[in-house]
Design a protein around this motif. Structure first.
Motif, short mmCIF file in Angstrom:
data_model
loop_
_atom_site.label_atom_id
_atom_site.label_comp_id
_atom_site.label_asym_id
_atom_site.label_seq_id
_atom_site.Cartn_x
_atom_site.Cartn_y
_atom_site.Cartn_z
N GLU A 89 8.27 8.91 50.23
CA GLU A 89 9.24 8.17 50.38
C GLU A 89 9.54 8.46 48.42
O GLU A 89 11.02 7.53 48.30
N GLU A 90 8.44 8.26 47.39
CA GLU A 90 8.26 7.73 46.49
C GLU A 90 9.57 8.73 45.56
O GLU A 90 10.56 9.06 45.19
N CYS A 91 8.54 10.42 46.00
CA CYS A 91 9.46 11.16 45.11
C CYS A 91 10.25 12.61 46.04
O CYS A 91 11.26 12.80 45.01
N GLY A 92 10.36 12.14 47.64
CA GLY A 92 11.17 13.27 48.35
C GLY A 92 11.56 14.44 48.45
O GLY A 92 11.50 15.54 48.98
N HIS A 93 10.56 14.90 47.94
CA HIS A 93 9.45 16.66 48.17
C HIS A 93 9.09 16.97 49.31
O HIS A 93 8.51 15.76 49.82
N THR A 94 8.91 17.65 49.30
CA THR A 94 7.43 18.15 50.40
C THR A 94 6.15 18.32 49.55
O THR A 94 6.23 18.04 49.13
N VAL A 95 5.90 17.00 51.02
CA VAL A 95 3.28 16.91 50.81
C VAL A 95 2.79 17.61 51.91
O VAL A 95 3.08 17.46 52.60
N HIS A 96 1.82 18.06 51.17
CA HIS A 96 1.23 18.87 52.29
C HIS A 96 -0.66 18.26 52.06
O HIS A 96 -1.02 17.46 51.23
N ILE A 193 9.30 28.46 44.01
CA ILE A 193 8.73 27.40 44.33
C ILE A 193 7.15 27.09 43.20
O ILE A 193 6.90 27.84 43.10
N ASN A 194 7.65 25.54 42.98
CA ASN A 194 6.06 24.86 42.19
C ASN A 194 5.37 23.80 42.85
O ASN A 194 6.39 23.37 43.36
N CYS A 195 4.58 23.43 42.33
CA CYS A 195 3.83 22.76 43.53
C CYS A 195 2.70 22.58 42.67
O CYS A 195 1.97 22.73 41.47
N ILE A 196 2.29 21.09 42.11
CA ILE A 196 1.16 20.23 42.22
C ILE A 196 0.28 19.75 42.87
O ILE A 196 0.58 19.35 43.96
N GLY A 197 -1.17 19.80 42.42
CA GLY A 197 -2.27 18.92 43.65
C GLY A 197 -2.83 18.57 43.51
O GLY A 197 -3.87 18.34 42.08
N ALA A 198 -3.78 17.25 44.11
CA ALA A 198 -5.05 17.04 43.83
C ALA A 198 -5.88 16.72 45.18
O ALA A 198 -5.52 16.57 45.86
N ARG A 206 -17.77 15.28 45.98
CA ARG A 206 -17.27 16.56 46.83
C ARG A 206 -15.61 16.05 47.22
O ARG A 206 -14.87 14.90 47.92
N ALA A 207 -15.08 17.13 46.99
CA ALA A 207 -13.43 17.38 47.51
C ALA A 207 -13.24 17.73 49.46
O ALA A 207 -14.04 18.51 49.71
N VAL A 208 -12.96 16.35 50.03
CA VAL A 208 -12.37 16.96 51.68
C VAL A 208 -11.61 17.42 51.70
O VAL A 208 -11.25 17.96 53.29
N ALA A 209 -10.93 17.66 51.37
CA ALA A 209 -9.18 17.53 51.43
C ALA A 209 -8.85 18.00 49.95
O ALA A 209 -9.47 17.03 49.02
N ALA A 210 -7.01 18.32 50.28
CA ALA A 210 -6.38 18.57 49.02
C ALA A 210 -5.10 18.15 49.42
O ALA A 210 -4.68 18.66 50.64
N MET A 211 -4.36 17.64 48.62
CA MET A 211 -2.97 17.22 48.41
C MET A 211 -1.84 17.90 47.74
O MET A 211 -2.11 17.89 46.21
N SER A 212 -0.54 18.24 48.32
CA SER A 212 0.41 18.75 46.68
C SER A 212 1.61 17.73 46.96
O SER A 212 1.57 17.36 48.05
N VAL A 213 2.35 18.03 46.35
CA VAL A 213 3.76 18.01 46.24
C VAL A 213 4.01 19.43 45.81
O VAL A 213 3.95 19.88 44.78
N SER A 214 5.58 19.82 45.93
CA SER A 214 5.78 20.72 46.35
C SER A 214 7.29 21.18 46.46
O SER A 214 8.18 19.87 46.77
N ALA A 215 8.39 21.85 45.17
CA ALA A 215 9.71 21.23 45.27
C ALA A 215 10.65 22.87 44.69
O ALA A 215 9.74 23.53 43.71
N PRO A 216 11.47 23.65 45.14
CA PRO A 216 12.16 24.55 44.86
C PRO A 216 12.48 24.21 43.15
O PRO A 216 12.89 23.12 43.08
N LEU A 225 9.08 17.89 37.57
CA LEU A 225 7.57 18.25 39.21
C LEU A 225 6.50 17.85 37.82
O LEU A 225 5.67 16.63 38.73
N LEU A 226 6.24 18.15 37.12
CA LEU A 226 4.85 18.05 37.04
C LEU A 226 4.34 16.26 35.86
O LEU A 226 3.89 15.45 36.03
N THR A 227 6.25 16.11 35.34
CA THR A 227 5.89 14.66 35.45
C THR A 227 5.54 13.09 36.63
O THR A 227 5.18 12.75 36.94
N LEU A 228 5.35 13.78 37.99
CA LEU A 228 4.72 13.39 39.59
C LEU A 228 3.65 13.25 39.14
O LEU A 228 3.07 12.89 40.38
N LEU A 229 3.09 14.61 38.89
CA LEU A 229 0.98 14.14 38.65
C LEU A 229 0.32 12.81 38.16
O LEU A 229 0.11 12.60 39.26
#
Length: 253
Positions: A89-96, A193-198, A206-216, A225-229
């Protein structure tokens, strides 16, 4: 009653540090030994503490069973989904959202971009493990020996000129991801396509999952896109806190 519960709960972290005798428990609670004994007996009856032959008390098996049952019944997707929606809702890009299972990294949730140009990805589909940001995060969290063994087994397809070319480069990138706590895929799978993840972490860190924001590129540049990190990392931290029940972690600024 609330004071009694508070005192009983104070005993558990004390015993987590190792066995303690009645005097040590009473001193920690600042109560008479008779009061401490009543609390310990109640916890013992419920299997939460155990009295050893030397008279000292330690955490009971029932406590570990409850913790394990709670972890097994946690659904990271269910917990994360409202946060993914809020981020979208805040960024509008694809979230995985992705997890590591049986040597594959799989998408388990996705919120589509609001923009006309969308990514070809599906829930349940394995990601490009050598280039995807979510994969780098999950694999970077593996023990070093396991990371190296996995890297030796992988193929390294050159999807684009920016794809990870070999095991040595892959391990170097995983080490950097492990150190910085976030990851990128800047044209490594698809040039446009560029993507950032956390990472999303459990109570043990320990990491149980990871999420990302991707955009063309036609929607935002890689630098934009990196400003959304910071926003992405705050969201991942919020999910981690809810999943693990831990106190808030330091948020990215």
């Amino acid at each position: 009653m609330s004071q009694t519960v508070d005192r009983a709960l104070t005993i558990l972290p004390l015993l987590a540090q190792g066995p303690a005798d009645l005097g040590q428990v009473a001193a920690r609670l600042d109560v008479h030994k008779s009061t401490a004994l009543r609390l310990l007996r109640t916890l013992h009856e419920h299997g939460l503490v155990f009295r050893q032959q030397d008279g000292r008390y330690r955490l009971g098996a029932r406590l570990f069973a409850l913790a394990q049952e709670a972890v097994e019944n946690l659904d990271v997707r269910e917990i994360a989904h409202p946060h993914l929606l809020a981020l979208h809702e805040e960024c509008g890009h694809t979230v995985h959202l992705a997890v590591y299972e049986e040597r594959e990294v799989l998408y388990i949730d996705k919120v589509e971009s609001r923009y006309p140009v969308r990514m070809y990805s599906r829930i349940g589909k394995p990601v490009a493990i050598t280039v995807a940001a979510v994969a780098k995060l999950l694999l970077a969290d593996l023990p070093e020996a396991e990371r190296r063994a996995l890297a030796e087994r992988l193929d390294f397809p050159l999807y684009t000129p920016r794809s990870t070319p070999n095991a040595a480069a892959f391990l170097k990138e995983l080490a950097a991801v492990r150190e910085q706590g976030w990851a990128t895929d800047l044209g490594g799978h698809e040039e446009s396509i560029n993507c950032i993840g956390a990472p999303i972490r459990g109570a043990d860190g320990r990491a149980v999952a990871a999420m990302s924001v991707s955009a063309p590129n036609v929607v935002v540049t890689a630098d934009e896109l990196l400003t959304l990190l910071p926003l992405l990392r705050r969201t991942a931290n919020a999910i981690s806190r809810e999943y693990s029940g831990n106190a808030p972690t330091k948020e990215a600024s």
